[in-house]
Scaffold this motif. Structure first.
Motif, mmCIF file in Angstrom:
data_model
loop_
_atom_site.group_PDB
_atom_site.id
_atom_site.type_symbol
_atom_site.label_atom_id
_atom_site.label_comp_id
_atom_site.label_asym_id
_atom_site.label_seq_id
_atom_site.Cartn_x
_atom_site.Cartn_y
_atom_site.Cartn_z
ATOM 1 N N VAL A 468 55.422 -5.707 68.331
ATOM 2 C CA VAL A 468 56.115 -4.786 67.425
ATOM 3 C C VAL A 468 56.258 -5.495 66.087
ATOM 4 C CG1 VAL A 468 58.217 -3.491 66.980
ATOM 5 C CG2 VAL A 468 57.367 -3.723 69.324
ATOM 6 N N TYR A 469 55.648 -4.915 65.065
ATOM 7 C CA TYR A 469 55.647 -5.549 63.752
ATOM 8 C C TYR A 469 56.985 -5.269 63.038
ATOM 9 C CZ TYR A 469 50.672 -6.029 64.654
ATOM 10 O OH TYR A 469 49.477 -6.335 65.228
ATOM 11 N N GLU A 470 57.293 -6.159 62.164
ATOM 12 C CA GLU A 470 58.552 -6.050 61.426
ATOM 13 C C GLU A 470 58.542 -4.792 60.572
ATOM 14 O OE1 GLU A 470 61.271 -8.684 58.316
ATOM 15 O OE2 GLU A 470 59.367 -9.459 59.055
ATOM 16 N N GLY A 471 59.556 -4.011 60.681
ATOM 17 C CA GLY A 471 59.669 -2.779 59.909
ATOM 18 C C GLY A 471 59.297 -1.556 60.675
ATOM 19 N N ALA A 472 58.564 -1.743 61.793
ATOM 20 C CA ALA A 472 58.173 -0.566 62.576
ATOM 21 C C ALA A 472 59.370 -0.045 63.383
ATOM 22 C CB ALA A 472 57.009 -0.916 63.491
ATOM 23 N N LYS A 506 57.616 1.250 75.028
ATOM 24 C CA LYS A 506 56.372 1.864 75.486
ATOM 25 C C LYS A 506 56.362 3.373 75.264
ATOM 26 C CE LYS A 506 56.511 0.175 79.645
ATOM 27 N NZ LYS A 506 56.086 -0.071 81.074
ATOM 28 N N TYR A 507 57.507 4.054 75.492
ATOM 29 C CA TYR A 507 57.483 5.519 75.514
ATOM 30 C C TYR A 507 58.384 6.177 74.460
ATOM 31 C CZ TYR A 507 55.773 4.273 80.163
ATOM 32 O OH TYR A 507 55.079 3.703 81.210
ATOM 33 N N GLY A 508 59.274 5.409 73.832
ATOM 34 C CA GLY A 508 60.248 6.025 72.935
ATOM 35 C C GLY A 508 59.665 6.450 71.610
ATOM 36 N N PHE A 509 58.616 5.783 71.167
ATOM 37 C CA PHE A 509 58.071 6.073 69.842
ATOM 38 C C PHE A 509 56.547 6.240 69.941
ATOM 39 C CE2 PHE A 509 61.742 3.261 69.609
ATOM 40 C CZ PHE A 509 62.604 4.015 68.822
ATOM 41 N N PRO A 510 56.095 7.327 70.605
ATOM 42 C CA PRO A 510 54.641 7.518 70.809
ATOM 43 C C PRO A 510 53.894 7.797 69.514
ATOM 44 C CG PRO A 510 55.829 9.474 71.514
ATOM 45 C CD PRO A 510 56.873 8.444 71.171
ATOM 46 N N GLY A 515 61.892 3.442 63.739
ATOM 47 C CA GLY A 515 62.808 3.695 64.848
ATOM 48 C C GLY A 515 63.823 2.560 64.980
ATOM 49 N N GLU A 516 64.758 2.758 65.856
ATOM 50 C CA GLU A 516 65.804 1.734 66.052
ATOM 51 C C GLU A 516 66.161 1.666 67.527
ATOM 52 O OE1 GLU A 516 69.705 0.851 63.626
ATOM 53 O OE2 GLU A 516 70.167 2.283 65.246
ATOM 54 N N ILE A 517 66.281 0.448 68.000
ATOM 55 C CA ILE A 517 66.797 0.185 69.343
ATOM 56 C C ILE A 517 68.114 -0.558 69.196
ATOM 57 C CG2 ILE A 517 66.402 -1.033 71.505
ATOM 58 C CD1 ILE A 517 63.433 -0.603 71.155
ATOM 59 N N PHE A 518 69.148 -0.060 69.890
ATOM 60 C CA PHE A 518 70.504 -0.648 69.807
ATOM 61 C C PHE A 518 70.881 -1.231 71.158
ATOM 62 C CE2 PHE A 518 75.007 -0.089 70.814
ATOM 63 C CZ PHE A 518 75.575 -0.898 69.837
ATOM 64 N N ILE A 519 71.427 -2.454 71.124
ATOM 65 C CA ILE A 519 71.921 -3.109 72.330
ATOM 66 C C ILE A 519 73.346 -3.583 72.033
ATOM 67 C CG2 ILE A 519 71.626 -5.000 73.968
ATOM 68 C CD1 ILE A 519 68.653 -4.953 73.310
ATOM 69 N N VAL A 538 61.949 9.729 71.156
ATOM 70 C CA VAL A 538 61.754 11.102 71.632
ATOM 71 C C VAL A 538 62.633 11.448 72.806
ATOM 72 C CG1 VAL A 538 59.365 11.126 70.808
ATOM 73 C CG2 VAL A 538 59.857 10.333 73.132
ATOM 74 N N GLY A 539 63.241 10.432 73.443
ATOM 75 C CA GLY A 539 64.137 10.688 74.550
ATOM 76 C C GLY A 539 63.397 10.914 75.854
#
Length: 585
Positions: A468-472, A506-510, A515-519, A538-539
């Protein structure tokens, strides 16, 4: 006429005596004028008789008669002078005396009242008649019987002198208190013929007595109150004395128990002066250091303290003396009498006198030499086990990396893409477990790791694996508390996060794009933690139920959640959010 003249002269002398008691001066003057008139008339009548008279006696006889007459005239004149002088003194005494004078003629029931007697009651000299009724009508009704009784007792010679106190009505309607005194005169037959006396105004004295009586009554009440108060105080004092005796007995018993506990205590106890000298020591302390009580009390604690521990001990003493601390506990070493060193646990507190000034220290000394030796052995054993545990973590991590490398080499011979993905996922899972052992190896606490730091490293590694590249896709963390987990929780939680983040990548941003992933990690309630993994992709598909899916990843998430006694909650709006709540057990 001569006989009338003689009678008139006699009457004049009688009136001179009468005026001594009753000043009837007009009547006396009238009688003297009548006497003078009779004497002149007699002289006129005697003129024709002179020749006859000359013829009667001899010259010697006349001279003798003249001489006798002259003597009588001189005596009469002297008597008149004495009577006049006596009357003047009597009148002067009546005017100058502050007391009222009265003279009671019992036979005529007439009473002479002096001017001062009338003035004392506010009357003029001519406003009161000289009769007994004037006094009786003015005596207070409540005092009349006592006055009559006093007079009767004196007349009956029961009392040698008449004296009584009563109230008399004044002209202005007020009453005055009078002290009435008198003396009666009796005739030869024993009958009272006269009574002379005086009365004195004692109103001020009576008022003072009444005031004094009121004061005395108040004082009596206060004395009674004070007596009752003193009685209560006495009772309180008796109760206090009894209580004090009980306290003294309790203190004696307590002191006896203290002495018994002090000398028979299982630890050393001592009183130490502000200069460091031992003031009082018990037997246990003597046993610890090998000195007798007399030997120890001749020394200071500085003399038997190990030099390496003396600076710390003196610093604590200064701190407690200036009031920065109330008590302190340290471990230090003492030199015994035989030269050996003993480890002791020392607890010190400071006592104060009534004025609040420092008095002496109370020290409790416990021999911990055996514990120190055991701790040294335990420390050595722990160090040995720590080295061994680190070696185990290191070897497990290396073994997992070897397995991961083998899987990576084996994946090069796999032509089927689906199988390749399975191999790569297995490799990533093994890498996450290897990362846990690496964190364990690096952690100061070999039993637990900082889970927040571990998650950041794990997710960063996943982003690198999926290229995953920076900014994607951006990654955001929110860890609002420090969570320290052992292997039994760290590995399952790490694998759960690994699966959820992998699915998002793998599936959230086809379609690509931003996008953003939060933990996030938060403490919901005490010892209850929640791990949140979400993305804005996309959920999930509609009616998705991960429990019924055949995917190994979802089955692994479900099994691991049950393994840590947690539960999972899924929200879709937009993207997807997973909340795994579990107890820290």
């Amino acid at each position: 006429m001569f006989g009338a003249f003689i009678i008139a002269c006699g009457t004049t002398h009688v009136m001179d005596v009468w005026t001594l008691w009753y000043p009837s001066y007009w009547l006396s003057g009238l009688i003297k004028a009548i006497t003078a008139l009779i004497s002149v008339t007699t002289a006129v009548q005697l003129l024709p008789l002179i020749p006859q008279a000359l013829a009667l006696p001899s010259h010697a006889q006349l001279e003798a008669a003249n001489s006798q007459l002259a003597t009588e005239i001189a005596e009469r004149k002297r008597t008149e002078d004495i009577l006049r002088e006596s009357e003047e003194r009597w009148q002067l005494a009546l005017r100058g005396n502050n007391d009222g004078i009265w003279d009671w003629n019992i036979k005529t029931n007439k009473v002479f009242f002096s001017s001062r007697w009338k003035e004392m009651l506010g009357y003029a000299d001519n406003e009161i008649e000289n009769n007994l009724q004037e006094i009786w009508i003015r005596v207070h009704p409540e005092d009349l019987d006592s006055v009559v009784k006093a007079v009767q007792n004196h007349f009956a010679k029961v009392t040698s002198f008449y004296a009584t106190e009563f109230r008399v009505l004044c002209k202005d309607g007020t009453y005055k208190w009078i002290l009435d005194r008198g003396q009666a005169l009796w005739d030869e037959a024993g009958n009272v013929v006269r009574m002379v006396g005086s009365h004195t105004d004692i109103t001020e004295r009576k008022q003072a007595e009444e005031t004094l009586s009121e004061i005395l009554a108040q004082l009596e009440i206060k004395v009674e109150e004070r007596t009752a108060e003193l009685k209560r105080i006495n009772e309180s004092l008796e109760a206090e004395i009894a209580k004090r005796r009980q306290i003294e007995k309790a203190l004696r018993d307590s002191e006896e128990r203290f002495r018994t506990a002090f000398h028979q205590a299982a630890v050393g106890i001592a009183h130490v002066g502000l200069d460091g000298r031992w003031l009082l020591v018990n037997q246990r302390l003597c046993d610890i250091v090998g000195y007798t009580a007399e030997e120890l009390e001749s020394r200071t604690f500085q003399e038997i303290t190990h030099p390496d521990d003396l600076t710390t001990s003196l610093k604590y003493v200064d701190e407690i003396l200036i009031g920065n601390i109330q008590t302190y506990t340290i471990e230090k070493r003492y030199f015994c009498k035989d030269g050996s060193v003993v480890w002791i646990n020392l607890t010190v507190s400071l006592t104060h006198n009534i004025a609040g000034e420092p008095n002496y220290f109370i020290a409790v000394i416990e021999d911990i030499s055996d514990r120190k030796h055991s701790q040294a052995q335990i420390q050595a054993s722990l160090l040995e086990k720590e080295v061994l545990l680190k070696e185990i973590y290191h070897r497990v991590k290396n073994n997992l990396q070897v397995i991961s490398s083998l899987l990576n080499l084996q994946s090069e011979y796999i032509k089927d893409k689906q199988d390749l993905v399975i191999f790569q996922q297995s490799q990533q899972r093994i890498a996450s477990m290897a990362l846990v052992h690496e964190k364990m190896y690096q952690s100061p606490d070999l039993a637990r790791i900082d889970f927040g730091e571990y998650i950041q490293d794990l997710v960063t590694s996943l982003f690198s694996s999926y290229e995953v590249y920076e900014g994607a896709i951006s990654l955001r963390f929110n860890v609002d508390c420090q969570v320290l987990l052992g292997l039994d929780l760290a590995i399952p939680c790490g694998l759960i996060i690994h699966e959820l983040v992998s699915n998002s990548l793998k599936y959230g941003f086809p379609n690509g794009g931003d996008g953003e992933i939060f933990i996030g990690i938060s403490e919901k309630v005490e010892q209850q933690f929640t791990i949140t993994v979400s993305d804005n992709g996309v959920g999930l598909p509609p009616n998705f139920n991960f429990k019924n899916t055949a995917s190994l990843g979802w089955q692994l998430v479900d099994a691991l959640t049950q393994q840590i006694a947690g539960n999972i909650n899924i929200k879709i709006n937009p993207g997807v959010e997973f909340q795994i709540t579990f107890p820290l057990i």
